[in-house]
Design an enzyme around this catalytic site. Structure first.
Site, PDB file in Angstrom:
ATOM      1  N   ASP A 174      31.786 -28.552  21.587  1.00  0.00           N
ATOM      2  CA  ASP A 174      31.676 -29.953  21.121  1.00  0.00           C
ATOM      3  C   ASP A 174      30.548 -30.125  20.107  1.00  0.00           C
ATOM      4  O   ASP A 174      30.480 -31.141  19.422  1.00  0.00           O
ATOM      5  CB  ASP A 174      31.498 -30.909  22.311  1.00  0.00           C
ATOM      6  CG  ASP A 174      30.249 -30.621  23.118  1.00  0.00           C
ATOM      7  OD1 ASP A 174      29.723 -29.482  23.059  1.00  0.00           O
ATOM      8  OD2 ASP A 174      29.783 -31.532  23.819  1.00  0.00           O
TER       9      ASP A 174
ATOM     10  N   TYR B  78      30.233 -44.535  27.229  1.00  0.00           N
ATOM     11  CA  TYR B  78      29.950 -43.549  26.172  1.00  0.00           C
ATOM     12  C   TYR B  78      30.463 -44.117  24.856  1.00  0.00           C
ATOM     13  O   TYR B  78      31.581 -44.659  24.804  1.00  0.00           O
ATOM     14  CB  TYR B  78      30.695 -42.228  26.427  1.00  0.00           C
ATOM     15  CG  TYR B  78      30.142 -41.368  27.539  1.00  0.00           C
ATOM     16  CD1 TYR B  78      28.845 -40.872  27.472  1.00  0.00           C
ATOM     17  CD2 TYR B  78      30.925 -41.013  28.626  1.00  0.00           C
ATOM     18  CE1 TYR B  78      28.347 -40.058  28.489  1.00  0.00           C
ATOM     19  CE2 TYR B  78      30.425 -40.200  29.642  1.00  0.00           C
ATOM     20  CZ  TYR B  78      29.134 -39.736  29.558  1.00  0.00           C
ATOM     21  OH  TYR B  78      28.641 -38.930  30.559  1.00  0.00           O
TER      22      TYR B  78
ATOM     23  N   HIS C 221      29.134 -42.475  21.419  1.00  0.00           N
ATOM     24  CA  HIS C 221      29.006 -41.428  20.382  1.00  0.00           C
ATOM     25  C   HIS C 221      29.242 -42.024  19.001  1.00  0.00           C
ATOM     26  O   HIS C 221      30.077 -41.545  18.225  1.00  0.00           O
ATOM     27  CB  HIS C 221      29.959 -40.258  20.668  1.00  0.00           C
ATOM     28  CG  HIS C 221      29.623 -39.538  21.944  1.00  0.00           C
ATOM     29  ND1 HIS C 221      28.528 -38.708  22.060  1.00  0.00           N
ATOM     30  CD2 HIS C 221      30.212 -39.556  23.166  1.00  0.00           C
ATOM     31  CE1 HIS C 221      28.463 -38.239  23.301  1.00  0.00           C
ATOM     32  NE2 HIS C 221      29.459 -38.744  23.983  1.00  0.00           N
TER      33      HIS C 221
ATOM     34  N   ARG D 187      39.379 -40.541  34.057  1.00  0.00           N
ATOM     35  CA  ARG D 187      38.213 -41.022  34.800  1.00  0.00           C
ATOM     36  C   ARG D 187      38.209 -42.554  34.839  1.00  0.00           C
ATOM     37  O   ARG D 187      38.915 -43.203  34.084  1.00  0.00           O
ATOM     38  CB  ARG D 187      36.921 -40.525  34.125  1.00  0.00           C
ATOM     39  CG  ARG D 187      36.658 -39.062  34.328  1.00  0.00           C
ATOM     40  CD  ARG D 187      35.468 -38.568  33.541  1.00  0.00           C
ATOM     41  NE  ARG D 187      35.701 -38.575  32.113  1.00  0.00           N
ATOM     42  CZ  ARG D 187      34.817 -38.240  31.190  1.00  0.00           C
ATOM     43  NH1 ARG D 187      33.598 -37.890  31.549  1.00  0.00           N
ATOM     44  NH2 ARG D 187      35.111 -38.270  29.912  1.00  0.00           N
TER      45      ARG D 187
ATOM     46  N   ALA E  78      29.834 -25.023  24.365  1.00  0.00           N
ATOM     47  CA  ALA E  78      29.136 -25.736  23.287  1.00  0.00           C
ATOM     48  C   ALA E  78      30.059 -26.098  22.120  1.00  0.00           C
ATOM     49  O   ALA E  78      29.596 -26.543  21.080  1.00  0.00           O
ATOM     50  CB  ALA E  78      27.969 -24.892  22.785  1.00  0.00           C
TER      51      ALA E  78
ATOM     52  N   LYS F 134      35.046 -43.914  28.236  1.00  0.00           N
ATOM     53  CA  LYS F 134      35.082 -43.509  26.824  1.00  0.00           C
ATOM     54  C   LYS F 134      34.844 -44.713  25.916  1.00  0.00           C
ATOM     55  O   LYS F 134      34.961 -45.870  26.330  1.00  0.00           O
ATOM     56  CB  LYS F 134      36.442 -42.894  26.478  1.00  0.00           C
ATOM     57  CG  LYS F 134      36.754 -41.625  27.221  1.00  0.00           C
ATOM     58  CD  LYS F 134      35.691 -40.559  27.042  1.00  0.00           C
ATOM     59  CE  LYS F 134      35.805 -39.827  25.729  1.00  0.00           C
ATOM     60  NZ  LYS F 134      34.831 -38.712  25.642  1.00  0.00           N
TER      61      LYS F 134
ATOM     62  N   GLU G 283      25.171 -42.121  26.421  1.00  0.00           N
ATOM     63  CA  GLU G 283      24.624 -40.849  25.923  1.00  0.00           C
ATOM     64  C   GLU G 283      23.214 -40.960  25.365  1.00  0.00           C
ATOM     65  O   GLU G 283      22.564 -39.930  25.155  1.00  0.00           O
ATOM     66  CB  GLU G 283      25.555 -40.219  24.876  1.00  0.00           C
ATOM     67  CG  GLU G 283      25.657 -40.953  23.548  1.00  0.00           C
ATOM     68  CD  GLU G 283      26.683 -42.069  23.534  1.00  0.00           C
ATOM     69  OE1 GLU G 283      27.221 -42.400  24.600  1.00  0.00           O
ATOM     70  OE2 GLU G 283      26.939 -42.630  22.444  1.00  0.00           O
TER      71      GLU G 283
ATOM     72  N   VAL H 172      24.670 -22.977  24.506  1.00  0.00           N
ATOM     73  CA  VAL H 172      23.455 -23.212  23.712  1.00  0.00           C
ATOM     74  C   VAL H 172      23.453 -24.638  23.169  1.00  0.00           C
ATOM     75  O   VAL H 172      24.486 -25.168  22.791  1.00  0.00           O
ATOM     76  CB  VAL H 172      23.426 -22.212  22.526  1.00  0.00           C
ATOM     77  CG1 VAL H 172      22.409 -22.625  21.490  1.00  0.00           C
ATOM     78  CG2 VAL H 172      23.139 -20.820  23.037  1.00  0.00           C
TER      79      VAL H 172
HETATM   80  N1  LIG Z   1      32.977 -28.637  26.371  1.00  0.00           N
HETATM   81  C1  LIG Z   1      32.625 -29.583  27.224  1.00  0.00           C
HETATM   82  O1  LIG Z   1      33.456 -30.210  27.876  1.00  0.00           O
HETATM   83  C2  LIG Z   1      31.172 -29.905  27.422  1.00  0.00           C
HETATM   84  C3  LIG Z   1      30.743 -30.683  28.505  1.00  0.00           C
HETATM   85  C4  LIG Z   1      29.374 -30.894  28.693  1.00  0.00           C
HETATM   86  C5  LIG Z   1      28.457 -30.343  27.794  1.00  0.00           C
HETATM   87  N2  LIG Z   1      28.918 -29.617  26.726  1.00  0.00           N
HETATM   88  C6  LIG Z   1      28.016 -28.977  25.742  1.00  0.00           C
HETATM   89  O2  LIG Z   1      27.392 -27.832  26.294  1.00  0.00           O
HETATM   90  C7  LIG Z   1      26.245 -27.520  25.501  1.00  0.00           C
HETATM   91  C8  LIG Z   1      25.047 -27.196  26.391  1.00  0.00           C
HETATM   92  O3  LIG Z   1      24.633 -28.384  27.055  1.00  0.00           O
HETATM   93  P1  LIG Z   1      23.409 -28.417  28.071  1.00  0.00           P
HETATM   94  O4  LIG Z   1      23.449 -29.747  28.731  1.00  0.00           O
HETATM   95  O5  LIG Z   1      23.389 -27.189  28.918  1.00  0.00           O
HETATM   96  O6  LIG Z   1      22.157 -28.341  27.063  1.00  0.00           O
HETATM   97  P2  LIG Z   1      20.641 -27.999  27.443  1.00  0.00           P
HETATM   98  O7  LIG Z   1      19.809 -28.623  26.393  1.00  0.00           O
HETATM   99  O8  LIG Z   1      20.377 -28.312  28.867  1.00  0.00           O
HETATM  100  O9  LIG Z   1      20.565 -26.392  27.309  1.00  0.00           O
HETATM  101  C9  LIG Z   1      20.650 -25.726  26.091  1.00  0.00           C
HETATM  102  C10 LIG Z   1      19.888 -24.426  26.215  1.00  0.00           C
HETATM  103  O10 LIG Z   1      20.122 -23.654  25.030  1.00  0.00           O
HETATM  104  C11 LIG Z   1      18.944 -22.916  24.799  1.00  0.00           C
HETATM  105  N3  LIG Z   1      18.953 -22.347  23.447  1.00  0.00           N
HETATM  106  C12 LIG Z   1      18.645 -22.927  22.257  1.00  0.00           C
HETATM  107  N4  LIG Z   1      18.763 -22.024  21.265  1.00  0.00           N
HETATM  108  C13 LIG Z   1      19.172 -20.849  21.836  1.00  0.00           C
HETATM  109  C14 LIG Z   1      19.488 -19.558  21.341  1.00  0.00           C
HETATM  110  N5  LIG Z   1      19.408 -19.276  20.040  1.00  0.00           N
HETATM  111  N6  LIG Z   1      19.870 -18.614  22.220  1.00  0.00           N
HETATM  112  C15 LIG Z   1      19.976 -18.871  23.539  1.00  0.00           C
HETATM  113  N7  LIG Z   1      19.687 -20.085  24.062  1.00  0.00           N
HETATM  114  C16 LIG Z   1      19.304 -21.056  23.227  1.00  0.00           C
HETATM  115  C17 LIG Z   1      17.836 -23.952  25.040  1.00  0.00           C
HETATM  116  O11 LIG Z   1      16.573 -23.328  25.203  1.00  0.00           O
HETATM  117  C18 LIG Z   1      18.365 -24.603  26.313  1.00  0.00           C
HETATM  118  O12 LIG Z   1      17.875 -23.981  27.485  1.00  0.00           O
HETATM  119  C19 LIG Z   1      26.034 -28.739  24.591  1.00  0.00           C
HETATM  120  O13 LIG Z   1      26.578 -28.462  23.322  1.00  0.00           O
HETATM  121  C20 LIG Z   1      26.847 -29.808  25.266  1.00  0.00           C
HETATM  122  O14 LIG Z   1      27.262 -30.830  24.358  1.00  0.00           O
HETATM  123  C21 LIG Z   1      30.243 -29.400  26.526  1.00  0.00           C
END
Ligand SMILES: NC(=O)c1ccc[n+]([C@@H]2O[C@H](COP(=O)([O-])OP(=O)(O)OC[C@H]3O[C@@H](n4cnc5c(N)ncnc54)[C@H](O)[C@@H]3O)[C@@H](O)[C@H]2O)c1
Length: 372
Positions: free
Chosen positions: A270, A94, A96, A15, A268, A75, A118, A239
């Site tokens: 990360d 970013y 972190h 990026r 999730a 980054k 962030e 989540v």
């Molecule tokens: N792997 C990657 O490249 C990448 C990229 C972007 C984001 N992410 C990760 O994805 C994850 C989600 O991000 P987001 O922006 O959607 O977060 P968000 O806060 O928008 O959504 C999280 C959801 O999880 C729900 N939740 C909480 N506890 C729960 C449970 N026990 N059961 C079911 N649902 C539950 C919350 O109510 C909320 O709606 C984060 O960990 C984020 O860091 C990873």
């Protein structure tokens, strides 16, 4: 202001922090933009695209850091960059910080001003510079999941949308936030039978209102999760509990209840992952199999689609970059409270409490730097 855009040097990071369109917006406002040679290449932008937009190209990363008052990056700076950062230089990227002490110490020593994407925060507590990457990852989760469901890739061999006369695949999405919602749109668009599980009733009420008929919502609890995984073909982990490790909604013992060839995409990962058997993987080696269940757990999913990710990120960062360039970081933060929590390190002081606490370092309230 003099703005510098270095080429990202972190492994596999394609990026770039500013597009030619962004450069044009800054130049139009009287700023000078210096872009490192080939910085935009990985995202599909040539040096000539930047010069046509009014920016200048510099040959090396040293040149960019030496001239710039504000560095815009993607980054966090990595070790070879630490010594290039100047006292008083504004870094907008970013960071972190809380996850890496050497970076925090290096930025404190540099006496620069570190404004972290962030932690920029809107009044409703949403994080506008994190959302675009969640949108990319959510949409990609279904694209990847559909792919790994194919038999040659060890999946069940089911087509997500089915065909006339054959039922579509069942997609279970754990967490209906940004990632989960985007995943649901994609899966629903392909014709899958989608269920989103969340613990927030207002969120599920909203989703039930806006989603098409092939998306249902269901309360997330252990009983329901155990029941739903038996029939799911693709499960997306999305989540988030802010500031905490993700809870393991799917535990090791549950894998035996799934159909062979089920695909798990734990976005999730990360935050530790919401599936116990998920551990971070890379784009080079994205999947592994446990108990005939395919696990895809890439920790930086947006990195595989740098063109889309760069545009999505810069759409969100540019309005803040313009404010910072026009006013300088102090006046910009005084006039826009969203930028204040973005300030993490200023002139050798840690001004973001959680970062200071993470490493047992001194904390200085940011207000000290915002008074005239
Ligand atoms: N792997 C990657 O490249 C990448 C990229 C972007 C984001 N992410 C990760 O994805 C994850 C989600 O991000 P987001 O922006 O959607 O977060 P968000 O806060 O928008 O959504 C999280 C959801 O999880 C729900 N939740 C909480 N506890 C729960 C449970 N026990 N059961 C079911 N649902 C539950 C919350 O109510 C909320 O709606 C984060 O960990 C984020 O860091 C990873």
């Amino acid at each position: 202001m003099i703005i510098g855009v270095p080429k990202e040097i972190k492994n596999n990071e394609n990026r770039v922090a500013l597009t030619p369109a962004g450069a044009q917006e800054l130049v139009k406002r009287g700023h000078q933009v210096f872009v490192q040679h080939t910085a935009g290449e990985g995202s599909g932008f040539a040096d000539d695209d930047y010069t046509a937009a009014g920016a200048a190209i510099l040959p090396t990363i040293e040149d960019v850091y030496a001239i710039a008052e504000m560095i815009i990056k993607v980054k966090e700076p990595i070790e070879p960059e630490y010594k290039l950062i100047k006292e008083g230089q504004l870094l907008f990227t970013y960071f972190h910080f809380a996850s890496y002490e050497p970076l925090t110490k290096a930025m404190v020593e540099s006496k620069s001003v570190c404004l972290a994407y962030e932690t920029v925060e809107k009044m409703d507590r949403s994080l506008p510079l994190l959302v675009p990457m969640s949108e990319v990852a959510g949409r990609m989760a279904v694209q990847k999941g559909a792919n790994y469901l194919e038999k040659p890739l060890k999946g069940r061999g089911i087509l997500l949308g089915g065909v006339p006369g054959v039922l579509p695949a069942k997609v279970l999405i754990l967490g209906g936030g940004i990632v989960g919602t985007q995943a649901a749109w994609m899966a629903a668009g392909l014709g899958a039978d989608v269920t989103i599980m969340d613990v927030s009733i207002p969120r599920m009420r909203y989703l039930a209102d806006v989603m098409p008929a092939n998306v249902k919502t269901m309360m997330s609890n252990e009983y329901n999760v155990r029941d739903m995984i038996k029939d799911a073909d693709l499960i997306v982990g999305a989540v988030l509990i802010p500031g905490a490790k993700a809870p393991h909604l799917i535990t090791r013992d549950m894998l035996k209840d799934m159909k062979p060839g089920t695909v798990l995409v734990d976005v999730a990962v990360d935050q530790g992952g919401c599936i116990e058997t998920c551990k971070p993987t890379t784009h080079e080696n994205p999947t592994y199999i446990i108990d005939d269940v395919v696990h895809y757990c890439v920790a930086n999913m947006p990195g595989a689609v740098p063109y889309t990710s760069t545009l999505a990120l810069t759409n969100a960062t540019l309005p803040y970059a313009i404010q910072l360039a026009n006013k300088g970081w102090k006046k910009a933060a005084q006039e826009n409270p969203e930028l204040v929590p973005g300030l993490n390190v200023i002139h050798g002081d840690i001004v973001y409490k959680a970062v200071a606490e993470a490493f047992d370092m001194d904390y200085v309230p940011v207000e000290k730097y915002l008074v005239d």
